[in-house]
Design an enzyme around this catalytic site. Structure first.
Site, mmCIF file in Angstrom:
data_model
loop_
_atom_site.group_PDB
_atom_site.id
_atom_site.type_symbol
_atom_site.label_atom_id
_atom_site.label_comp_id
_atom_site.label_asym_id
_atom_site.label_seq_id
_atom_site.Cartn_x
_atom_site.Cartn_y
_atom_site.Cartn_z
ATOM 1 N N GLU A 190 0.810 -1.234 0.000
ATOM 2 C CA GLU A 190 0.000 0.000 0.000
ATOM 3 C C GLU A 190 0.838 1.277 0.000
ATOM 4 O O GLU A 190 0.374 2.336 0.364
ATOM 5 C CB GLU A 190 -1.012 -0.005 1.161
ATOM 6 C CG GLU A 190 -2.033 -1.115 0.992
ATOM 7 C CD GLU A 190 -3.126 -1.156 2.042
ATOM 8 O OE1 GLU A 190 -3.257 -0.189 2.813
ATOM 9 O OE2 GLU A 190 -3.835 -2.179 2.078
ATOM 10 N N TYR A 192 3.417 1.959 1.903
ATOM 11 C CA TYR A 192 4.029 2.318 3.186
ATOM 12 C C TYR A 192 5.542 2.052 3.142
ATOM 13 O O TYR A 192 6.091 1.633 2.129
ATOM 14 C CB TYR A 192 3.351 1.548 4.331
ATOM 15 C CG TYR A 192 1.945 2.035 4.618
ATOM 16 C CD1 TYR A 192 1.714 3.329 5.087
ATOM 17 C CD2 TYR A 192 0.839 1.211 4.422
ATOM 18 C CE1 TYR A 192 0.421 3.785 5.351
ATOM 19 C CE2 TYR A 192 -0.447 1.654 4.684
ATOM 20 C CZ TYR A 192 -0.653 2.942 5.157
ATOM 21 O OH TYR A 192 -1.921 3.393 5.410
ATOM 22 N N ARG A 240 2.520 -8.942 4.719
ATOM 23 C CA ARG A 240 1.578 -8.486 3.679
ATOM 24 C C ARG A 240 2.406 -7.902 2.551
ATOM 25 O O ARG A 240 3.133 -6.920 2.740
ATOM 26 C CB ARG A 240 0.599 -7.471 4.269
ATOM 27 C CG ARG A 240 -0.575 -7.265 3.367
ATOM 28 C CD ARG A 240 -1.830 -6.930 4.124
ATOM 29 N NE ARG A 240 -2.927 -6.789 3.180
ATOM 30 C CZ ARG A 240 -3.938 -5.962 3.337
ATOM 31 N NH1 ARG A 240 -4.017 -5.225 4.429
ATOM 32 N NH2 ARG A 240 -4.888 -5.892 2.449
ATOM 33 N N HIS A 278 -1.670 3.797 -1.757
ATOM 34 C CA HIS A 278 -2.693 4.802 -1.437
ATOM 35 C C HIS A 278 -2.736 5.915 -2.479
ATOM 36 O O HIS A 278 -3.768 6.536 -2.665
ATOM 37 C CB HIS A 278 -2.458 5.399 -0.048
ATOM 38 C CG HIS A 278 -2.874 4.466 1.049
ATOM 39 N ND1 HIS A 278 -4.129 3.923 1.117
ATOM 40 C CD2 HIS A 278 -2.203 3.972 2.110
ATOM 41 C CE1 HIS A 278 -4.217 3.133 2.163
ATOM 42 N NE2 HIS A 278 -3.056 3.132 2.782
ATOM 43 N N GLN A 365 -18.336 5.096 4.321
ATOM 44 C CA GLN A 365 -18.816 6.343 4.901
ATOM 45 C C GLN A 365 -18.593 6.474 6.404
ATOM 46 O O GLN A 365 -18.386 7.590 6.878
ATOM 47 C CB GLN A 365 -20.306 6.535 4.566
ATOM 48 C CG GLN A 365 -20.512 7.060 3.158
ATOM 49 C CD GLN A 365 -21.972 7.163 2.790
ATOM 50 O OE1 GLN A 365 -22.446 6.432 1.940
ATOM 51 N NE2 GLN A 365 -22.691 8.059 3.414
HETATM 52 P P1 NAP Z 1 -27.205 17.602 -1.313
HETATM 53 O O1 NAP Z 1 -25.971 16.815 -1.161
HETATM 54 O O2 NAP Z 1 -27.557 18.594 -0.297
HETATM 55 O O3 NAP Z 1 -27.105 18.307 -2.744
HETATM 56 C C1 NAP Z 1 -28.070 19.171 -3.213
HETATM 57 C C2 NAP Z 1 -27.578 19.843 -4.491
HETATM 58 O O4 NAP Z 1 -28.589 20.702 -4.958
HETATM 59 C C3 NAP Z 1 -26.353 20.676 -4.317
HETATM 60 O O5 NAP Z 1 -25.498 20.432 -5.415
HETATM 61 C C4 NAP Z 1 -26.854 22.119 -4.330
HETATM 62 O O6 NAP Z 1 -25.816 22.856 -4.943
HETATM 63 C C5 NAP Z 1 -28.112 22.034 -5.146
HETATM 64 N N1 NAP Z 1 -29.175 22.915 -4.677
HETATM 65 C C6 NAP Z 1 -29.609 23.111 -3.427
HETATM 66 N N2 NAP Z 1 -30.640 23.967 -3.390
HETATM 67 C C7 NAP Z 1 -30.885 24.312 -4.672
HETATM 68 C C8 NAP Z 1 -31.832 25.171 -5.287
HETATM 69 N N3 NAP Z 1 -32.736 25.812 -4.568
HETATM 70 N N4 NAP Z 1 -31.780 25.297 -6.623
HETATM 71 C C9 NAP Z 1 -30.879 24.651 -7.358
HETATM 72 N N5 NAP Z 1 -29.951 23.834 -6.833
HETATM 73 C C10 NAP Z 1 -29.963 23.663 -5.499
HETATM 74 O O7 NAP Z 1 -28.448 16.645 -1.420
HETATM 75 P P2 NAP Z 1 -28.680 15.301 -2.219
HETATM 76 O O8 NAP Z 1 -27.856 15.218 -3.442
HETATM 77 O O9 NAP Z 1 -30.158 15.227 -2.348
HETATM 78 O O10 NAP Z 1 -28.166 14.194 -1.231
HETATM 79 C C11 NAP Z 1 -28.820 13.983 0.038
HETATM 80 C C12 NAP Z 1 -27.854 13.352 1.016
HETATM 81 O O11 NAP Z 1 -27.522 12.037 0.621
HETATM 82 C C13 NAP Z 1 -26.577 14.118 1.158
HETATM 83 O O12 NAP Z 1 -26.189 14.153 2.508
HETATM 84 C C14 NAP Z 1 -25.607 13.290 0.375
HETATM 85 O O13 NAP Z 1 -24.294 13.417 0.881
HETATM 86 C C15 NAP Z 1 -26.146 11.899 0.574
HETATM 87 N N6 NAP Z 1 -25.753 11.022 -0.537
HETATM 88 C C16 NAP Z 1 -24.449 10.707 -0.680
HETATM 89 C C17 NAP Z 1 -24.048 9.926 -1.738
HETATM 90 C C18 NAP Z 1 -22.588 9.555 -1.921
HETATM 91 O O14 NAP Z 1 -21.766 9.880 -1.080
HETATM 92 N N7 NAP Z 1 -22.201 8.895 -2.979
HETATM 93 C C19 NAP Z 1 -24.964 9.478 -2.664
HETATM 94 C C20 NAP Z 1 -26.303 9.831 -2.501
HETATM 95 C C21 NAP Z 1 -26.677 10.621 -1.437
HETATM 96 P P3 NAP Z 1 -25.860 24.424 -5.160
HETATM 97 O O15 NAP Z 1 -26.579 24.992 -3.957
HETATM 98 O O16 NAP Z 1 -24.416 24.821 -5.272
HETATM 99 O O17 NAP Z 1 -26.589 24.643 -6.441
HETATM 100 FE FE1 SF4 Z 2 -17.538 0.719 6.177
HETATM 101 FE FE2 SF4 Z 2 -19.848 -0.187 7.160
HETATM 102 FE FE3 SF4 Z 2 -19.793 1.020 4.772
HETATM 103 FE FE4 SF4 Z 2 -18.735 -1.427 5.140
HETATM 104 S S1 SF4 Z 2 -20.905 -0.839 5.314
HETATM 105 S S2 SF4 Z 2 -17.790 0.247 4.034
HETATM 106 S S3 SF4 Z 2 -17.888 -1.235 7.186
HETATM 107 S S4 SF4 Z 2 -19.307 1.946 6.749
#
Ligand code: NAP
Ligand code: SF4
Length: 700
Positions: A190, A192, A240, A278, A365
């Site tokens: 990795e 290291y 490892r 990494h 996460q």
């Molecule tokens: P979010 O992360 O809060 O994103 C909302 C998006 O909409 C932002 O890009 C924001 O950017 C835009 N926005 C907000 N208000 C707006 C408005 N009035 N008009 C136009 N654009 C607007 O919410 P989400 O995408 O619905 O996700 C919800 C939660 O699920 C979040 O906590 C997210 O982290 C999580 N989630 C994570 C993942 C992942 O990590 N892969 C996948 C799915 C969901 P601007 O304000 O800059 O325009």
């Molecule tokens: Fe990490 Fe739990 Fe997500 Fe698995 S399910 S990657 S252990 S947070």
């Protein structure tokens, strides 16, 4: 010790010994065969791989670690490997990280080794020297070459200082032996410290510790030789080894096999597989990496040594693990995160209860993203992980009739835990299936693991006799009969105020996943997690399942499985995957798109979309939507994005109509998840709040 394990376990009445289960158990049998290694008999082929939990540096950390490991040992893990412990101060991953330097350090570890041994388990301590990856100005390396993932330039070691590093490795191993460990794992891959000696990328020395491969591999071999001499023959030494570096100027397999043979001769008992530095820009453990994607690398290693070898990376079910052993690709399998997700993984598999395993979905996460943020490790699907001494699921003194409104992740977690506590639980869900937003996530290519969480909840709720009312929007009348209510009614999409938003080309993301027609040219408004997911989803043709097949993943990321090329990288540029649509992903902020995504996975989402030709624009001001498309200004410049469909992914608003009505009639209730606060609601917070609300019922 926490009580939740006992409560979690399917009781003997529920454990059916059907024909199907017996067949299933037979398929897994290879996993449960003992293995003699050196003086030790491992009870099965399952290793809980090394993970830094953060408990190592926390108050009462070793007491808490002892409970954490004891539970996994009690549930039949064959061998546990601790998180990485530094052999000296400069080898710590960050300043203040755990090191094994003195006899006092060793005494603390005895809490852990005693707990594991009393539970019938075996445990080795991992020795991890970070070298140039150390996040501290003290860092040292073979050569003064800064890594792209740390802000400090390492100090190049003199030959005399290298001797001192070797002495520190040996001292660390002998202290681990004194602490009662069954052995050590020397962390060689990795990128290291030890890996840094091995490759020209980081070793520019021209003395006896550098130059040709014999010189560069000398440090790794000396570490093992000297540890073996100090600890005697009965103490396990696992090394490892980096089989696939995934960096330019990395090792070829000819070099790796030369090293592996040398390590075996130097006294190694087991070789564990390491994949990727990494700083490599190829995902190796994220959820989008197919299961068992690197077992071919372990198979190659196995062909050149006679000691047992271990497969790892994205092995998260007993079935995949058993297949790898049955196929002869490895003698042992190592899984780390799956033991955060479910401490009972092995005992459930042994009992033919795989369907009750809470599967790690590879999201990172609550584990790796926490580690990189300096927070305690836990698990999105199991918030008890590393909190075993604080969050206890115990039988309720006063079992209640509990209604839970909403079967998304928050409601499902609340229902399960409330039932585990002995409450009589009914779950109301307006749609026709459980899962809430997980039902969208599971359909995103590369996120298929989300199906597993829904499978887990489905079987758990059935086992725990939770009554589920699907297609039933709970009313205040329905809820009156219950002693307590948990409102997990979730979120609805936020609808932005843009001129022309009612145009027929505008759809919400939920409708997209429900099958709404989407044209070939698409603008996505909002680039949060859901915007990224939706771009990924729309970018794949229905027949294109992404990289769920190992061969597709290998091809897409340009991995040379012959390992003839340095680092296992193909030299030619990887052909970008063909995109099903022309997509614009938009946000108003001027910051990098996806900045809020997980630290360990955000770069993969960005890179994936980039490779598939998605245009990502920040600093967007939305003007209007009409028949010509979406009219915007980007950094003051007007343009019309000529699209057929505009998809709204602009965040969420809470759904909580029942709250005021319950309050008005004096019914005890708790609001959780997105229904309480919609901002940044994700499954991690939702599930954690579900746990806490259910546990708190008894004291309400
Ligand atoms: P979010 O992360 O809060 O994103 C909302 C998006 O909409 C932002 O890009 C924001 O950017 C835009 N926005 C907000 N208000 C707006 C408005 N009035 N008009 C136009 N654009 C607007 O919410 P989400 O995408 O619905 O996700 C919800 C939660 O699920 C979040 O906590 C997210 O982290 C999580 N989630 C994570 C993942 C992942 O990590 N892969 C996948 C799915 C969901 P601007 O304000 O800059 O325009
Ligand atoms: Fe990490 Fe739990 Fe997500 Fe698995 S399910 S990657 S252990 S947070």
């Amino acid at each position: 010790m926490s009580n939740h394990t006992t409560l979690n376990s399917p009781n003997s009445r529920q454990v059916e010994t059907s024909q199907a289960q017996r067949t299933h158990s037979k398929a897994l049998a290879a996993l449960f065969e003992p293995l003699q290694v050196g003086a030790l008999t491992l009870k099965n082929r399952i290793i809980m791989g090394s993970m830094h939990t953060g408990l190592e540096e926390s108050p009462q950390g070793f007491e808490r670690l002892a409970v954490f490991y004891e539970e996994r040992a009690r549930h039949q893990v064959g061998l546990i490997i601790t998180g990485g412990i530094a052999p000296n101060s400069e080898g710590r991953v960050v300043a203040g990280a755990c090191a094994m330097i003195t006899a006092d350090d060793a005494r603390e570890h005895q809490l852990v080794t005693d707990a594991v041994h009393n539970a019938g388990g075996r445990i080795c301590m991992q020795i991890l020297h970070a070298g140039r990856y150390a996040y501290s100005p003290e860092l040292v390396a073979p050569s003064a070459i800064q890594s792209p993932i740390t802000p400090f330039e390492p100090k190049a070691l003199s030959a005399g200082q290298i001797e001192q590093q070797l002495n520190d490795f040996v001292r660390c191993a002998t202290l681990a032996q004194q602490a009662g460990y069954d052995g050590v794992e020397v962390m060689g891959p990795e990128g290291y410290f030890i890996n840094q000696f091995l490759v020209e990328h980081t070793n520019k020395r021209d003395d006896e510790w550098g130059g040709d491969f014999a010189g560069r591999s000398r440090f790794a071999l000396e570490v093992v030789r000297r540890i073996r001499k100090a600890v005697g023959s009965d103490f396990l030494i696992i090394f490892r080894i980096s089989v696939v570096d995934l960096i330019g100027k990395g090792s070829t397999f000819a070099q790796t096999s030369e090293l592996a043979v040398g390590l075996e001769a130097a006294g190694v008992d087991i070789l564990n597989t390491g994949i990727g530095w990494h700083e490599a820009r190829i995902p190796t453990i994220a959820t989008s990496v197919p299961r068992g994607a690197f077992s071919w690398a372990t198979r190659k290693l196995k062909q050149v040594v006679s000691c047992p070898v271990v497969a790892c990376n994205r092995i998260n079910t007993p079935e995949v693990a058993a297949q790898i052993i049955r196929d002869g690709a490895a003698d042992l399998v190592s899984m780390a995160r799956p033991f955060l997700a479910d401490p009972e993984f092995v005992s459930k598999a042994m009992a033919g209860q795989s369907i009750h395993i809470n599967t790690c979905i590879g999201c990172n996460q609550a584990c790796l993203d926490h580690t990189f943020a300096g927070k305690l490790t836990s698990c999105l699907v199991n918030p008890l992980a590393c909190h075993e001494t604080e969050i206890l699921i115990t039988k309720a003194v006063r079992p209640l009739r509990v209604a839970i409104v909403g079967a998304g992740p928050a409601g499902l977690a609340a229902a399960r835990v409330a039932a585990l506590c002995g409450h009589k639980v009914e779950l109301f869900e307006a749609s026709k299936e459980i899962g809430g937003q997980f039902n969208f996530a599971k359909r995103v290519p590369g996120k298929e693991e989300f199906y597993e969480t829904l499978r887990f909840f489905e079987h758990e709720l059935a086992r725990l006799e939770v009554k589920i009312h699907l297609q039933k929007r709970a009313s205040i009348v329905d809820l009156k009969a219950f002693d307590s209510v948990i409102l997990a009614s979730g979120v609805k999409p936020r609808w932005p105020n843009i001129k022309g938003i009612d145009h027929s080309m505008v759809v919400g993301y939920q409708e997209v996943y429900q099958g709404a027609e989407v044209g070939k040219r698409v603008a996505i408004i909002g680039a949060g997690g859901i915007g990224f997911d939706t771009a990924e989803y729309l970018n794949h043709a229905p027949s294109d399942t992404g990289t769920t097949e190992v061969s597709a993943y290998i091809k897409e990321w340009g991995i040379d499985t012959s390992l003839e090329r340095p680092g296992g990288l193909q030299t030619q540029a990887v052909k970008p995957a063909s995109a099903a649509r022309q997509i614009y992903l938009l946000q108003r902020k001027t910051s990098k798109l996806g900045a809020g995504l997980g630290k360990t996975t955000g770069w993969i989402h960005r890179l994936n979309l980039h490779k598939r030709g998605v245009t990502m624009l920040g600093g967007v001001s939305y003007q209007r939507i009409d028949d010509d498309g979406l009219h915007v200004e980007v950094e003051g410049q007007y343009q019309c994005l000529a699209v057929d469909t505009v998809v709204i992914c602009s965040g969420q608003e809470s759904v909580n109509e029942l709250g005021p009505e319950l309050a008005a009639c004096g019914k005890p209730f708790t609001v959780i998840g997105g229904a309480q606060v919609a901002t940044e609601i994700d499954a991690k917070r939702a599930i954690s709040e579900g746990f806490k609300a259910a546990i708190a019922l008894d004291s309400a």
